[in-house]
Scaffold this active site. Structure first.
Site, mmCIF file in Angstrom:
data_model
loop_
_atom_site.group_PDB
_atom_site.id
_atom_site.type_symbol
_atom_site.label_atom_id
_atom_site.label_comp_id
_atom_site.label_asym_id
_atom_site.label_seq_id
_atom_site.Cartn_x
_atom_site.Cartn_y
_atom_site.Cartn_z
ATOM 1 N N ARG A 55 -7.809 -20.006 -0.568
ATOM 2 C CA ARG A 55 -6.624 -19.883 0.396
ATOM 3 C C ARG A 55 -5.495 -20.958 -0.021
ATOM 4 N NH1 ARG A 55 -4.003 -21.248 4.774
ATOM 5 N NH2 ARG A 55 -3.293 -19.765 6.195
ATOM 6 N N TYR A 59 0.929 -1.080 -0.080
ATOM 7 C CA TYR A 59 -0.124 -0.077 -0.140
ATOM 8 C C TYR A 59 0.739 1.071 0.124
ATOM 9 C CZ TYR A 59 1.101 0.959 5.152
ATOM 10 O OH TYR A 59 1.624 1.437 6.124
ATOM 11 N N HIS A 114 -0.989 -20.775 -0.034
ATOM 12 C CA HIS A 114 0.180 -19.973 0.352
ATOM 13 C C HIS A 114 0.746 -19.846 -1.106
ATOM 14 C CE1 HIS A 114 0.098 -20.981 4.563
ATOM 15 N NE2 HIS A 114 0.985 -20.078 4.635
ATOM 16 N N GLU A 162 13.022 2.964 12.868
ATOM 17 C CA GLU A 162 11.995 3.881 12.606
ATOM 18 C C GLU A 162 10.968 3.958 13.336
ATOM 19 O OE1 GLU A 162 10.495 2.995 8.646
ATOM 20 O OE2 GLU A 162 10.066 0.879 9.198
ATOM 21 N N LYS A 210 6.463 -1.371 1.653
ATOM 22 C CA LYS A 210 5.229 -0.968 2.423
ATOM 23 C C LYS A 210 4.244 -2.248 2.153
ATOM 24 C CE LYS A 210 3.348 3.510 3.312
ATOM 25 N NZ LYS A 210 3.691 3.709 4.725
#
Length: 282
Positions: free
Chosen positions: A100, A33, A102, A177, A145
């Site tokens: 579902r 994102y 992996h 961070e 991200k």
């Protein structure tokens, strides 16, 4: 519209949007994102955020079925549907929809989600934050991200319950961070921030604080610093696209900073002037 949600071409209010149960973001957090803010219908530093968004997709092997130009135009079009106000702009892509498992098909089609909600942009230069430190237990993909933010959530909730504003992570005393922002320091006229390695996100606000520091004639340093060095720094700064240059006054109950208010105010003036200049209506 007061707020807006978008999912693969569908547009609605945030409360009305429905997402398929088998979206891989649901099961695995399998996606990335980015986020920024808008003012006067102008998305702040959009080019930088789009470049980071596409970089994150490449790093996790997501192949979008849209171009960076197409996404830029879509975001600008959606912002144009909103009432005039300050907005938080969030966009994400998951690997796609599938039962579902992996592993996944190389032909899977990504899902693009966007939401935009009212967000009071805070550029108050006198706000002082209180934060806590915590051992950085996140995985080694912090430069991407991704949607996998459970350690950030747990740490942020602990801080909130203590009446604090943020969490500063560290690995064996090296400051990395914060839970949802970058952290930097001012020391002897030098703006110092952690290097761009896999322990931190390449923050957009961090980038422009470095550029502003250089333009002001400050020294700059992209080198690691420790918790102890942060506690002794002249100023401690937290930055994100929604909070470009916020100042820390307390860490783990100890007073910090307040030793170089002149340079701090010069830096804040520079980055906030840039923000207002970029987002002023034509």
């Amino acid at each position: 519209m007061k707020d807006l949600a978008y999912y693969n071409g569908k547009i609605s209010s945030i409360s009305e949007m429905m997402v398929p149960f088998n979206d891989r973001s649901h099961f695995f957090g399998d996606g990335i994102y980015d986020a920024t803010v808008s003012r006067n219908g102008i998305i702040f530093k959009l080019t930088d955020h789009l470049e980071r968004f596409f970089s994150s997709m490449a790093l996790v092997g997501i192949n979008p079925d849209f171009t960076i130009t197409e996404l830029e135009q879509l975001l600008k079009t959606l912002v144009g549907k909103l009432d005039e106000a300050d907005y938080f702009i969030y966009f994400q892509v998951s690997r796609g929809t599938a039962p579902r498992d992996h592993s996944y098909s190389p032909d899977i089609i990504p899902n693009l989600s966007i939401y935009m909600s009212p967000w009071p942009i805070d550029t108050d230069k006198d706000v002082r934050l209180k934060v806590m430190t915590a051992q950085d237990k996140r995985f080694e993909f912090c430069h991407i991200k991704t949607l996998n933010l459970l350690p950030n959530v747990i740490a942020s909730q602990e801080a909130t319950l203590k009446g604090l504003d943020e969490v500063v992570f560290h690995r064996d005393q090296r400051v990395t961070e914060c839970a949802h922002s970058n952290v930097s320091i001012l020391v002897n006229g030098v703006f110092q921030t952690a290097p761009l390695d896999n322990w931190i996100l390449p923050g957009i606000a961090r980038k422009y604080l470095l550029l502003a520091s250089e333009a002001l004639g400050f020294g700059t340093s992209e080198t690691p610093f420790t918790v102890d060095e942060m506690l002794l720094a002249d100023e401690v700064i937290i930055s994100s696209s929604a909070s470009i240059c916020m100042v820390v006054s307390e860490i783990d109950g100890k007073a910090v900073g307040g030793k170089d208010p002149e340079r701090l105010r010069q830096l804040q003036d520079a980055v906030y002037e840039d923000f207002y200049k970029e987002t002023d209506s034509l």
